[in-house]
Write an enzyme that holds these catalytic residues in place. Structure first.
Site, short mmCIF file in Angstrom:
data_model
loop_
_atom_site.label_atom_id
_atom_site.label_comp_id
_atom_site.label_asym_id
_atom_site.label_seq_id
_atom_site.Cartn_x
_atom_site.Cartn_y
_atom_site.Cartn_z
N TYR A 109 0.74 -1.26 -0.01
CA TYR A 109 -0.18 0.08 -0.11
C TYR A 109 1.05 1.14 0.11
O TYR A 109 0.33 2.34 -0.69
CB TYR A 109 -0.87 0.09 1.26
CG TYR A 109 -2.16 -0.82 1.21
CD1 TYR A 109 -2.48 -1.30 -0.12
CD2 TYR A 109 -3.26 -0.65 2.01
CE1 TYR A 109 -3.78 -2.18 -0.34
CE2 TYR A 109 -4.35 -1.30 1.97
CZ TYR A 109 -4.89 -1.88 0.75
OH TYR A 109 -5.82 -2.66 0.66
N CYS B 76 4.17 1.45 10.78
CA CYS B 76 3.81 0.42 9.80
C CYS B 76 3.57 -0.91 10.64
O CYS B 76 4.54 -1.46 11.41
CB CYS B 76 4.77 0.23 8.74
SG CYS B 76 4.15 -1.16 7.71
N CYS C 172 -3.66 -0.90 9.53
CA CYS C 172 -2.48 -0.54 8.62
C CYS C 172 -2.63 0.95 8.64
O CYS C 172 -3.63 1.58 8.51
CB CYS C 172 -3.04 -0.97 7.32
SG CYS C 172 -2.15 -0.19 5.72
N1 DGL Z 1 1.20 -2.81 7.23
C1 DGL Z 1 0.87 -1.59 6.58
C2 DGL Z 1 1.04 -0.30 7.48
O1 DGL Z 1 0.91 -0.39 8.58
C3 DGL Z 1 1.76 -1.27 5.09
C4 DGL Z 1 2.53 -2.11 4.37
C5 DGL Z 1 2.14 -1.76 2.92
O2 DGL Z 1 3.07 -0.80 2.35
O3 DGL Z 1 1.31 -2.32 2.24
O4 DGL Z 1 1.33 0.80 7.04
#
Ligand code: DGL
Length: 275
Positions: free
Chosen positions: A47, A193, A79
């Protein structure tokens, strides 16, 4: 088991990949009796690389499919990259509570002695107006270094997929978060993240010096429990259900990370535009 007459809530946790499991394992400690569903938009991963319009449309489309099918009582967007952008659209669209995961800048600054903190996130989270506003409102006298790594979340996924990820790869990605300035140095790093707490032991190992790592998961879990209420039993009523948009999640791997039994992964049917 739940006491008779008390309804067990269904909680849906959502991320682009495995990262949200760092929130799930903490939430399951605080509400061991809830019914859990974990969903990953792995077809959209990472993402951190998506532009804002694309990301909003994707998350709304996945949520449409999941909320209609599962009718969860609460959704945790585990996320940061999605939460710092998509929560207003989700709250406007669905009449259920959404809990977000956003960079823990306030507690990081409050606990810092050197007043030099870093936020380790994805490039998307670092760019957000929301993140800038958190710094403006809560950083106080702290200086905040924003570090957006495009590679760190993919490295975490690769290490869980069984690929050899070298210490040097992790070291390179976290190095910019370690700042020396005017005779002092960074003493606090926010894990902004949800993938990063999953490899915290490796990050600690390669860090240039010891710091306090701030993982928001316990606070997100407390916030969720404050919305749905305390546990009414001490055992999960059913194994974790797994959904994803690309490849079915590996139940053994997810179960090991989350510390709970999981059912075989199922696929979320996505509209053609997102396939
Ligand atoms: N786990 C996601 C977050 O907390 C992001 C990882 C991604 O780049 O998809 O930002």
């Amino acid at each position: 088991m739940a006491a008779p007459g008390l309804r067990v809530p269904t909680i849906l946790l959502f991320d682009s990949g495995l990262g949200g499991l760092s929130v799930l394992r903490e939430l399951a400690r605080q509400r061991p009796d809830a019914r859990y569903v974990y969903a990953a938009d792995d077809a959209g991963f990472p993402y951190g690389a998506l532009d804002e319009e694309t990301l909003i449309a994707r998350v709304v489309a996945v949520m449409d499919a999941l909320v209609n099918r599962l009718a969860p009582d609460t959704v945790v967007i585990s996320c940061n990259t999605a939460s710092t952008l998509v929560l207003p659209a989700l709250r406007a669209r669905f009449p259920i509570p959404f809990v977000g995961t956003v960079p823990a800048i306030k507690p990081a600054c409050e606990g810092s002695q050197t007043r030099l903190i870093s936020v380790l996130a994805t490039p998307g989270t670092v760019k957000r107006d929301y993140t800038r506003a958190l710094i403006r409102d809560f950083a106080g006298a702290c200086r905040v270094t924003l570090v957006g790594s495009a590679r760190l979340a993919p490295l975490v996924e690769a290490s869980f997929a069984g690929d050899a990820v070298e210490d040097a790869d992790f070291a390179e990605e976290i190095a910019p978060a370690f700042v020396k300035e005017g005779g002092t140095r960074t003493d606090t790093v926010v894990l902004a993240c949800t993938h990063y707490p999953l490899v915290r032991d490796r990050l600690e190992k390669v860090a240039p010096w010891p710091v306090r790592w701030v993982d928001p998961a316990p606070a997100i879990a407390r916030r969720t429990v404050s919305l749905i209420g305390p546990a009414v039993g001490d055992r999960m009523p059913a194994p974790l259900r797994l959904f994803s948009t690309g490849n079915p999640l590996d139940a053994t791997l997810v179960g090991r990370i989350a510390g709970m039994p999981a059912r075989n992964g199922e696929l979320v049917p996505m509209p053609a535009a997102f396939a």
